[in-house]
Design a protein around this motif. Structure first.
Motif, PDB file in Angstrom:
ATOM      1  N   PHE A   1      21.924  74.943 148.152  1.00 34.91           N
ATOM      2  CA  PHE A   1      22.880  74.427 149.145  1.00 34.91           C
ATOM      3  C   PHE A   1      24.297  74.791 148.733  1.00 34.91           C
ATOM      4  CE2 PHE A   1      19.041  72.022 149.888  1.00 34.91           C
ATOM      5  CZ  PHE A   1      18.969  72.035 151.271  1.00 34.91           C
ATOM      6  N   VAL A   2      24.498  76.077 148.498  1.00 31.22           N
ATOM      7  CA  VAL A   2      25.830  76.584 148.168  1.00 31.22           C
ATOM      8  C   VAL A   2      26.518  77.002 149.468  1.00 31.22           C
ATOM      9  CG1 VAL A   2      25.223  77.260 145.813  1.00 31.22           C
ATOM     10  CG2 VAL A   2      24.915  78.898 147.670  1.00 31.22           C
ATOM     11  N   LEU A   3      27.731  77.507 149.338  1.00 28.44           N
ATOM     12  CA  LEU A   3      28.457  77.959 150.519  1.00 28.44           C
ATOM     13  C   LEU A   3      27.638  79.078 151.176  1.00 28.44           C
ATOM     14  CD1 LEU A   3      31.237  77.227 151.687  1.00 28.44           C
ATOM     15  CD2 LEU A   3      32.209  79.030 150.253  1.00 28.44           C
TER      16      LEU A   3
ATOM     17  N   PRO B   1      26.271  73.218 144.352  1.00 29.10           N
ATOM     18  CA  PRO B   1      27.498  73.547 143.621  1.00 29.10           C
ATOM     19  C   PRO B   1      28.523  72.419 143.607  1.00 29.10           C
ATOM     20  CG  PRO B   1      27.675  74.400 145.841  1.00 29.10           C
ATOM     21  CD  PRO B   1      26.355  73.662 145.760  1.00 29.10           C
ATOM     22  N   ASN B   2      28.294  71.371 144.427  1.00 27.88           N
ATOM     23  CA  ASN B   2      29.315  70.321 144.580  1.00 27.88           C
ATOM     24  C   ASN B   2      28.723  69.175 145.408  1.00 27.88           C
ATOM     25  OD1 ASN B   2      29.202  71.413 147.161  1.00 27.88           O
ATOM     26  ND2 ASN B   2      31.067  72.629 146.893  1.00 27.88           N
TER      27      ASN B   2
ATOM     28  N   GLY C   1      27.205  70.116 148.723  1.00 21.95           N
ATOM     29  CA  GLY C   1      25.843  70.629 148.537  1.00 21.95           C
ATOM     30  C   GLY C   1      24.854  69.501 148.276  1.00 21.95           C
TER      31      GLY C   1
ATOM     32  N   ARG D   1      24.099  67.795 151.519  1.00 22.09           N
ATOM     33  CA  ARG D   1      23.188  68.630 152.331  1.00 22.09           C
ATOM     34  C   ARG D   1      21.757  68.515 151.790  1.00 22.09           C
ATOM     35  NH1 ARG D   1      25.224  74.513 152.059  1.00 22.09           N
ATOM     36  NH2 ARG D   1      23.409  74.876 153.365  1.00 22.09           N
TER      37      ARG D   1
ATOM     38  N   ASN E   1      31.895  82.906 139.365  1.00 22.62           N
ATOM     39  CA  ASN E   1      30.782  82.318 140.107  1.00 22.62           C
ATOM     40  C   ASN E   1      31.235  81.182 141.017  1.00 22.62           C
ATOM     41  OD1 ASN E   1      28.140  81.998 140.889  1.00 22.62           O
ATOM     42  ND2 ASN E   1      27.448  81.027 139.010  1.00 22.62           N
TER      43      ASN E   1
ATOM     44  N   HIS F   1      34.663  79.792 140.922  1.00 23.86           N
ATOM     45  CA  HIS F   1      36.125  79.739 141.105  1.00 23.86           C
ATOM     46  C   HIS F   1      36.797  78.586 140.396  1.00 23.86           C
ATOM     47  CE1 HIS F   1      34.650  81.466 145.173  1.00 23.86           C
ATOM     48  NE2 HIS F   1      34.544  82.368 144.211  1.00 23.86           N
TER      49      HIS F   1
ATOM     50  N   PHE G   1      26.253  87.661 140.640  1.00 27.42           N
ATOM     51  CA  PHE G   1      27.505  87.607 139.897  1.00 27.42           C
ATOM     52  C   PHE G   1      27.362  88.200 138.507  1.00 27.42           C
ATOM     53  CE2 PHE G   1      27.611  84.428 143.162  1.00 27.42           C
ATOM     54  CZ  PHE G   1      28.811  84.727 143.788  1.00 27.42           C
TER      55      PHE G   1
HETATM   56  N1  COA Z   1      27.930  73.916 151.463  1.00 23.95           N
HETATM   57  C1  COA Z   1      28.570  74.169 152.629  1.00 23.95           C
HETATM   58  N2  COA Z   1      29.901  74.264 152.746  1.00 23.95           N
HETATM   59  C2  COA Z   1      30.624  74.083 151.620  1.00 23.95           C
HETATM   60  C3  COA Z   1      30.010  73.846 150.389  1.00 23.95           C
HETATM   61  C4  COA Z   1      28.607  73.757 150.335  1.00 23.95           C
HETATM   62  N3  COA Z   1      27.967  73.512 149.211  1.00 23.95           N
HETATM   63  N4  COA Z   1      30.979  73.715 149.467  1.00 23.95           N
HETATM   64  C5  COA Z   1      32.144  73.876 150.069  1.00 23.95           C
HETATM   65  N5  COA Z   1      31.943  74.099 151.382  1.00 23.95           N
HETATM   66  C6  COA Z   1      32.952  74.326 152.388  1.00 23.95           C
HETATM   67  C7  COA Z   1      34.076  73.306 152.293  1.00 23.95           C
HETATM   68  O1  COA Z   1      33.743  72.156 153.052  1.00 23.95           O
HETATM   69  C8  COA Z   1      35.256  74.062 152.841  1.00 23.95           C
HETATM   70  O2  COA Z   1      35.169  74.078 154.242  1.00 23.95           O
HETATM   71  P1  COA Z   1      36.495  73.996 155.154  1.00 23.95           P
HETATM   72  O3  COA Z   1      37.274  75.234 154.789  1.00 23.95           O
HETATM   73  O4  COA Z   1      35.938  74.006 156.536  1.00 23.95           O
HETATM   74  O5  COA Z   1      37.165  72.745 154.741  1.00 23.95           O
HETATM   75  C9  COA Z   1      35.020  75.483 152.342  1.00 23.95           C
HETATM   76  O6  COA Z   1      33.612  75.564 152.119  1.00 23.95           O
HETATM   77  C10 COA Z   1      35.771  75.825 151.086  1.00 23.95           C
HETATM   78  O7  COA Z   1      35.543  74.839 150.089  1.00 23.95           O
HETATM   79  P2  COA Z   1      35.986  74.982 148.566  1.00 23.95           P
HETATM   80  O8  COA Z   1      35.663  73.698 147.875  1.00 23.95           O
HETATM   81  O9  COA Z   1      37.402  75.500 148.526  1.00 23.95           O
HETATM   82  O10 COA Z   1      34.980  76.030 148.006  1.00 23.95           O
HETATM   83  P3  COA Z   1      35.193  77.555 147.539  1.00 23.95           P
HETATM   84  O11 COA Z   1      35.488  78.397 148.734  1.00 23.95           O
HETATM   85  O12 COA Z   1      36.108  77.619 146.364  1.00 23.95           O
HETATM   86  O13 COA Z   1      33.705  77.869 147.051  1.00 23.95           O
HETATM   87  C11 COA Z   1      31.686  77.258 145.895  1.00 23.95           C
HETATM   88  C12 COA Z   1      33.203  77.280 145.885  1.00 23.95           C
HETATM   89  C13 COA Z   1      31.193  77.008 144.495  1.00 23.95           C
HETATM   90  C14 COA Z   1      31.232  76.122 146.803  1.00 23.95           C
HETATM   91  C15 COA Z   1      31.157  78.580 146.443  1.00 23.95           C
HETATM   92  O14 COA Z   1      31.808  79.646 145.807  1.00 23.95           O
HETATM   93  C16 COA Z   1      29.680  78.760 146.254  1.00 23.95           C
HETATM   94  O15 COA Z   1      28.868  78.072 146.833  1.00 23.95           O
HETATM   95  N6  COA Z   1      29.280  79.758 145.459  1.00 23.95           N
HETATM   96  C17 COA Z   1      27.906  80.094 145.206  1.00 23.95           C
HETATM   97  C18 COA Z   1      27.672  80.275 143.741  1.00 23.95           C
HETATM   98  C19 COA Z   1      26.227  80.613 143.487  1.00 23.95           C
HETATM   99  O16 COA Z   1      25.316  80.175 144.142  1.00 23.95           O
HETATM  100  N7  COA Z   1      26.013  81.458 142.506  1.00 23.95           N
HETATM  101  C20 COA Z   1      24.703  81.894 142.165  1.00 23.95           C
HETATM  102  C21 COA Z   1      24.045  80.957 141.229  1.00 23.95           C
HETATM  103  S1  COA Z   1      24.086  81.651 139.598  1.00 23.95           S
END
Ligand code: COA
Ligand code: ZN
Length: 317
Positions: free
Chosen positions: A61-63, A93-94, A97, A100, A123, A125, A253
């Motif tokens: 449940f990441v972005l 990630p937070n 997530g 969700r 990964n 930020h 990454f």
């Molecule tokens: N699910 C859905 N939306 C999310 C979310 C999640 N888990 N986390 C943040 N968002 C949304 C926020 O609500 C925000 O939305 P808005 O702009 O409409 O307000 C937007 O995304 C930006 O949030 P922010 O906290 O600034 O996140 P970010 O853009 O710095 O992203 C992570 C940080 C960590 C959430 C993102 O980079 C991520 O999920 N990365 C995936 C890392 C991964 O899976 N790596 C592989 C594993 S090794």
């Protein structure tokens, strides 16, 4: 005098049960170029459970736009017929997530950081230190809701950005994760650089400070050392290993990271050593076949490939 033998200890000492954590639907699929249809993922996860795997990391449940391959996490969990006795987990990630995941009725979650600061920055930020502070309330809230929480430490044996990593770096991060309240820490060789010698040095340092029975080892087979590393883990008493069906995956990454240790290859080796996993190897091959049809390359698992060309031979164990 014969030299001191180590291998018999693997079969003699310690518990004979090994837990295999199937991370193919998450760690595997997040690094595949192709988008696998949701229905195929669901079929794959159901086939893995049918094979006897009791812990399956089913999605993330990441972005959604950060990892588009797993953007259908809600749909996967909604469509999945969950088998009793199987724990289906997801990476978060937070708190967004976590919520969700809760809404999707996910039982267990995993949070993730790394042994090296630069990897964490790329990964998620934020700095390594910030990531630990950031995950504290996530772990606490998940525990309050009765979820098990796994903490991943990536880049424990080497980092694509910083190069060499000392045992101290990964151990310190794992300690911090346990302090946050995670039930298990998975020690990741994200770019598949560890040799058995590195694993010996790491576990010797770790056994003084970490509960080894709460560690999982997570190897990628980039340089062909993953199974040898598992043998070292077994010898130190580690009884939980991560793997992906067919050897799917890598990490987007971590440039150059290739597939995880394959579940089939791990099971074949464990069963041959007399360990019990409760998993039916032939059925894992069937699960891999489900996903193989959607990929743009051959699955790298050696056992899987052997089973495909020699299906009449007595391969299963
Ligand atoms: N699910 C859905 N939306 C999310 C979310 C999640 N888990 N986390 C943040 N968002 C949304 C926020 O609500 C925000 O939305 P808005 O702009 O409409 O307000 C937007 O995304 C930006 O949030 P922010 O906290 O600034 O996140 P970010 O853009 O710095 O992203 C992570 C940080 C960590 C959430 C993102 O980079 C991520 O999920 N990365 C995936 C890392 C991964 O899976 N790596 C592989 C594993 S090794
Ligand atoms: Zn991995």
């Amino acid at each position: 005098m014969s030299p001191q033998r180590t291998i018999p200890q693997i079969t003699a000492g310690g518990a004979k049960q090994v837990s295999v954590v199937e991370v193919g639907p998450r760690d595997g699929l997040q690094n595949e170029r192709v988008r696998v249809p949701t229905a195929t993922k669901v079929k794959f996860i159901e086939a893995l459970a049918h094979a006897g795997l009791k812990r399956i990391e089913a999605s993330s449940f990441v972005l959604p736009h950060a990892i588009p391959q797993l953007a259908d996490a809600e749909a996967v969990f909604a469509q999945l017929h969950r088998q009793p006795g199987v724990r289906y987990s997801a990476l978060v990630p937070n708190r967004v997530g976590l919520h969700r995941a809760e809404a999707a009725n996910v039982q267990d979650i995993a949070v993730f950081t790394a042994a090296t600061d630069t990897f964490v920055r790329h990964n998620i930020h934020m700095t390594l230190e910030a990531s630990l502070a950031h995950f504290a309330p996530v772990v606490q809230e998940a525990n309050e809701r009765g979820m098990n929480v796994r903490g991943y430490v990536s880049t424990v044996f080497g980092c694509p950005y910083e190069g060499a990593v000392t045992p101290e770096q990964g151990i310190a991060v794992a300690e911090r994760l346990f302090e946050l309240g995670v039930q298990e820490v998975s020690i990741g060789d994200t770019i598949g650089v560890a040799t058995p010698g590195d694993v010996i040095r790491w576990l010797r340092a770790a056994e003084k400070r970490l509960p080894l029975d709460k560690l999982a080892l997570h190897f990628h087979d980039t340089r062909g050392t993953a199974l040898a590393n598992v043998l070292i883990g077994l010898e130190f008493g580690i009884r939980t290993f991560d793997a992906t069906a067919g050897g799917l995956g890598g990490c987007p990454f971590a440039p150059g990271a290739s597939g995880n240790l394959a579940t089939e290859d791990l099971l074949y080796t464990l069963h041959g050593l007399g360990y019990e996993t409760g998993v039916d190897l032939a059925k894992v091959v069937e699960a891999s076949q489900v996903i193989a049809a959607s990929l743009d390359h051959m699955l790298p698992s050696r056992y899987y490939q052997a089973a495909r060309v020699a299906s009449c031979l007595p391969l299963p164990r």
